[in-house]
Design an enzyme around this catalytic site. Structure first.
Site, PDB file in Angstrom:
ATOM      1  N   ASP A  19       0.829  -1.207   0.000  1.00 52.41           N
ATOM      2  CA  ASP A  19       0.000   0.000   0.000  1.00 52.41           C
ATOM      3  C   ASP A  19       0.868   1.264   0.000  1.00 52.41           C
ATOM      4  O   ASP A  19       0.671   2.175   0.813  1.00 52.41           O
ATOM      5  CB  ASP A  19      -0.932   0.023   1.229  1.00 52.41           C
ATOM      6  CG  ASP A  19      -1.610  -1.305   1.478  1.00 52.41           C
ATOM      7  OD1 ASP A  19      -2.019  -1.950   0.494  1.00 52.41           O
ATOM      8  OD2 ASP A  19      -1.735  -1.701   2.656  1.00 52.41           O
ATOM      9  N   GLU A 201     -11.222  -1.033  -3.656  1.00 53.06           N
ATOM     10  CA  GLU A 201     -10.500  -0.418  -2.539  1.00 53.06           C
ATOM     11  C   GLU A 201      -9.282   0.324  -3.075  1.00 53.06           C
ATOM     12  O   GLU A 201      -9.055   0.399  -4.274  1.00 53.06           O
ATOM     13  CB  GLU A 201     -10.071  -1.485  -1.517  1.00 53.06           C
ATOM     14  CG  GLU A 201      -9.069  -2.497  -2.055  1.00 53.06           C
ATOM     15  CD  GLU A 201      -8.673  -3.569  -1.035  1.00 53.06           C
ATOM     16  OE1 GLU A 201      -9.383  -3.726  -0.016  1.00 53.06           O
ATOM     17  OE2 GLU A 201      -7.654  -4.253  -1.266  1.00 53.06           O
ATOM     18  N   HIS A 265      -3.128  -1.268  -5.139  1.00 53.30           N
ATOM     19  CA  HIS A 265      -3.075  -0.235  -4.100  1.00 53.30           C
ATOM     20  C   HIS A 265      -1.975   0.782  -4.395  1.00 53.30           C
ATOM     21  O   HIS A 265      -0.973   0.881  -3.698  1.00 53.30           O
ATOM     22  CB  HIS A 265      -2.888  -0.822  -2.714  1.00 53.30           C
ATOM     23  CG  HIS A 265      -3.356   0.139  -1.652  1.00 53.30           C
ATOM     24  ND1 HIS A 265      -4.342  -0.169  -0.758  1.00 53.30           N
ATOM     25  CD2 HIS A 265      -2.997   1.422  -1.395  1.00 53.30           C
ATOM     26  CE1 HIS A 265      -4.553   0.889   0.025  1.00 53.30           C
ATOM     27  NE2 HIS A 265      -3.752   1.870  -0.358  1.00 53.30           N
ATOM     28  N   ARG A 298       4.813  -8.285  -0.389  1.00 49.87           N
ATOM     29  CA  ARG A 298       4.285  -7.300  -1.319  1.00 49.87           C
ATOM     30  C   ARG A 298       5.282  -6.148  -1.327  1.00 49.87           C
ATOM     31  O   ARG A 298       5.542  -5.539  -0.283  1.00 49.87           O
ATOM     32  CB  ARG A 298       2.889  -6.825  -0.897  1.00 49.87           C
ATOM     33  CG  ARG A 298       1.821  -7.909  -1.045  1.00 49.87           C
ATOM     34  CD  ARG A 298       0.443  -7.395  -0.655  1.00 49.87           C
ATOM     35  NE  ARG A 298       0.338  -7.165   0.770  1.00 49.87           N
ATOM     36  CZ  ARG A 298      -0.731  -6.607   1.358  1.00 49.87           C
ATOM     37  NH1 ARG A 298      -1.748  -6.188   0.620  1.00 49.87           N
ATOM     38  NH2 ARG A 298      -0.771  -6.441   2.674  1.00 49.87           N
TER      39      ARG A 298
END
Length: 320
Positions: A19, A201, A265, A298
């Site tokens: 993110d 999202e 994201h 990630r």
């Protein structure tokens, strides 16, 4: 001029930072924050160039509580400079109820967000006549400006069972108060938004040539995670959902050939020459050990944003 040779595109840039959010301040300095694998606090780093961010010292500017609100699952922080102050927007759960995720706000009145005090403002406040916002699982808030007004966009789940994650928008009154009632921007309409979970999202906004483009992430956080997009004219009524155009297909998805899995994201920034850059996270392995949510691999990556003849962004792994 930016040092192109020191920047690597579409490969891991900052490891194990999901993110990712990059903000370039008015003085030209870059700030980076992201979800850390332990989900236990908020980190910031600062550098003079994008390339230098990867090696910049990381400072934990806030740590989670031991219990109650903001004590578990500290997710997706973003740093913004609004209304003359620094703000960090993030989501967090409670140790006693780990999925009670809600949006929270930190404020810093000082000049240096890495060393000056951050004050907790609590949960984001909805408009007085809004009875619905932030009552359920809410996260991934971002803020963007258009024509002197600030807007807050976030994901919130509705329904029963697994529930559905939609994106909502409202105008801001202040750094921690909404001025208008929520408006539904997008819900998972298509098959590629419904893999594992029905999810929209991780919103992010980029302006170009009189238009705004809002990217978002869809489906569960494994290899099916991908990026969709909405667009609208800057002169339009931003709070009229009918005026936003939604793309039928994802604008960025897994590329097995390049070993980039589950991109999503993202945020947007510019390099030192003013060229648009997408900052996103992705995995480098197709098989994930354990629950994807708790697998740390990630990684933050960078992609050059190109623009086609119609003034629309092109997100391509070929954009080197």
């Amino acid at each position: 001029m930016s040092d192109e040779k020191s920047l690597k595109y579409n490969e891991p840039w900052i490891l194990q930072r999901a993110d990712p959010y990059v903000y370039r301040h008015t003085d030209g300095s870059y700030y980076f924050t992201a979800s850390v694998p332990a989900y236990d606090g908020i980190v910031l780093r600062r550098a003079g160039t994008l390339a230098e961010l990867s090696g910049a010292e990381e400072v934990m500017v806030w740590k989670k509580h031991e219990s109650g609100p903001m004590s578990y699952h500290i997710w997706a922080p973003e740093i913004h400079y609004l209304f003359g102050k620094w703000y960090i927007y993030f989501a967090g759960g409670e140790a006693e109820d780990i999925w009670k995720i809600r949006p929270y706000v930190l404020e810093c009145s000082g000049d240096d967000p890495l060393t000056d005090e951050w004050v907790e403002l609590g949960k984001m406040k909805r408009a007085a006549e809004d009875e619905f916002s932030f009552e359920a699982f809410s996260l991934d808030a971002t803020v963007f400006e258009n024509k002197g007004e600030y807007y807050y966009v976030w994901a919130e789940k509705v329904g029963v069972g697994k529930m559905i994650s939609n994106l909502y928008i409202a105008k801001m009154e202040s750094g921690n108060q909404l001025k208008t009632v929520q408006v539904l921007l997008t819900t998972p309409d298509y098959d590629w938004e419904r893999k594992g979970f029905w999810v929209n999202e991780g919103p992010a906004v980029i302006h170009h040539d009189g238009k705004m483009f809002l990217t978002y992430s869809a489906s569960e956080t494994g290899v099916d995670y991908c990026v969709g997009m909405l667009s609208i004219d800057e002169d339009a009524d931003i709070l009229d959902p009918r005026l936003w155009k939604k793309e039928r297909y994802p604008v960025l998805k897994t590329c097995e050939k390049l070993g980039i899995y589950g991109p999503g994201h993202n945020s947007f920034t510019v390099d030192e020459d003013g060229n648009d850059v997408m900052v996103y996270h992705a995995r480098t392995e197709a098989e994930i050990n354990g629950d994807p949510l708790y697998n740390p691999n990630r990684h933050a990556m960078l992609m050059k944003v190109k623009w086609d003849e119609a003034g629309r962004p092109v997100f391509s792994y070929e954009n080197k």
